[in-house]
Design a protein around this motif. Structure first.
Motif, short mmCIF file in Angstrom:
data_model
loop_
_atom_site.label_atom_id
_atom_site.label_comp_id
_atom_site.label_asym_id
_atom_site.label_seq_id
_atom_site.Cartn_x
_atom_site.Cartn_y
_atom_site.Cartn_z
N UNK A 1 0.84 -1.20 0.00
CA UNK A 1 0.00 0.00 0.00
C UNK A 1 0.87 1.24 0.00
N UNK A 2 0.32 2.32 -0.53
CA UNK A 2 0.94 3.65 -0.47
C UNK A 2 -0.13 4.63 -0.01
N UNK A 3 0.10 5.27 1.12
CA UNK A 3 -0.83 6.26 1.65
C UNK A 3 -0.54 7.63 1.03
N UNK A 4 -1.48 8.53 1.20
CA UNK A 4 -1.28 9.90 0.70
C UNK A 4 -0.61 10.79 1.73
N UNK B 1 -3.19 2.36 -3.75
CA UNK B 1 -3.08 3.76 -3.32
C UNK B 1 -4.22 4.06 -2.35
N UNK B 2 -3.86 4.60 -1.19
CA UNK B 2 -4.83 4.89 -0.14
C UNK B 2 -5.01 6.40 0.00
N UNK B 3 -6.26 6.86 -0.09
CA UNK B 3 -6.54 8.29 0.05
C UNK B 3 -6.49 8.99 -1.30
N UNK B 4 -5.99 10.23 -1.29
CA UNK B 4 -5.89 11.01 -2.52
C UNK B 4 -4.85 10.40 -3.45
N UNK C 1 -3.34 11.35 -6.27
CA UNK C 1 -2.21 12.17 -6.70
C UNK C 1 -1.19 12.36 -5.57
N UNK C 2 -1.69 12.59 -4.36
CA UNK C 2 -0.78 12.74 -3.23
C UNK C 2 -0.07 11.43 -2.92
N UNK C 3 -0.78 10.33 -3.06
CA UNK C 3 -0.16 9.01 -2.83
C UNK C 3 0.96 8.76 -3.83
#
Length: 225
Positions: free
Chosen positions: A99-102, A174-177, A179-181
């Motif tokens: 996973x990759x958070x924002x 991708x977790x959340x936004x 683009x930010x992630x």
């Protein structure tokens, strides 16, 4: 704040105190700087703005303690929001996938707590203590205005196994936004938190424990539903 922020900080303090009809001595500026330098300048500006707009306290000139109270409240809120993302991701995505958070700070805190796989291996009755540890660690970084290095991806069970076997990994979730992630993904380091040799010794036990925990958690959620 950084040393380069001092002039902006000084001008800001002078402007705020001038709003209340007060001047600021050099000694007072040093006191303000010493009290607030561990915080981010943008967060300080926001805290001053919130004090000015406060219907109860805004009529009085702020003291460092007033601003710190505002800042600590904001770091607590940020930590709680960050944990809510992690909690939801563990329950909905699970720790089998990468996973990759924002929020890059989530990656660093999870890494410092043992990693994404270890987080998923926690039992439900441990969860309140895990939440408290996460929030305390997150707040610590925020209050010190640290921007530490962090892993680009939080490695899940499948990728940990594939890395050892030399297999190709799937793209992370991708977790959340989104683009930010993606920015978090590009800005992180690929250096593993654990050496591969150490990982290979502990992987079987960790994976089995994590899978067992995930199965138990899903069973509990089905019963609750």
């Amino acid at each position: 704040m950084q040393t380069d922020d001092f002039q902006k900080f000084q001008d800001g303090i002078a402007g705020v105190m001038g709003f209340y009809g007060k001047s600021v001595s050099r000694f007072a500026l040093d006191v303000w700087w010493t009290a607030l330098k561990r915080y981010d300048l943008a967060a300080i500006v926001d805290a001053f703005n919130r004090h000015l707009a406060n219907p109860d306290a805004g009529q009085f000139a702020p003291k460092p303690a007033d601003v710190i109270r505002m800042l600590q409240g904001s770091t607590q809120d940020a930590a709680m929001r960050a944990w809510a993302k992690v909690d939801q991701a563990v329950r909905s995505v699970g720790t089998y996938c990468d996973v990759v958070f924002d929020d890059a700070l989530i990656h660093r805190v999870v890494q410092d707590m043992g990693g994404w796989i270890a987080l998923g291996a926690k039992a439900e009755d441990e969860w309140p203590f895990v939440a408290r540890e996460f929030e305390n660690r997150y707040r610590g970084f925020c209050s010190r205005s640290e921007r530490p290095q962090y892993p680009a991806t939080l490695i899940g069970i499948a990728a940990a196994h594939n890395n050892l076997k030399g297999f190709k990994n799937d793209h992370p979730v991708l977790i959340g936004n989104e683009q930010l992630a993606l920015q978090v993904l590009r800005g992180g380091t690929d250096r593993p938190a654990l050496g591969l040799k150490r990982m290979s010794v502990a992987l079987d036990e960790t994976v089995g424990e994590a899978l067992h925990s995930q199965t138990r958690l899903m069973s509990e959620q089905r019963k609750a539903g």
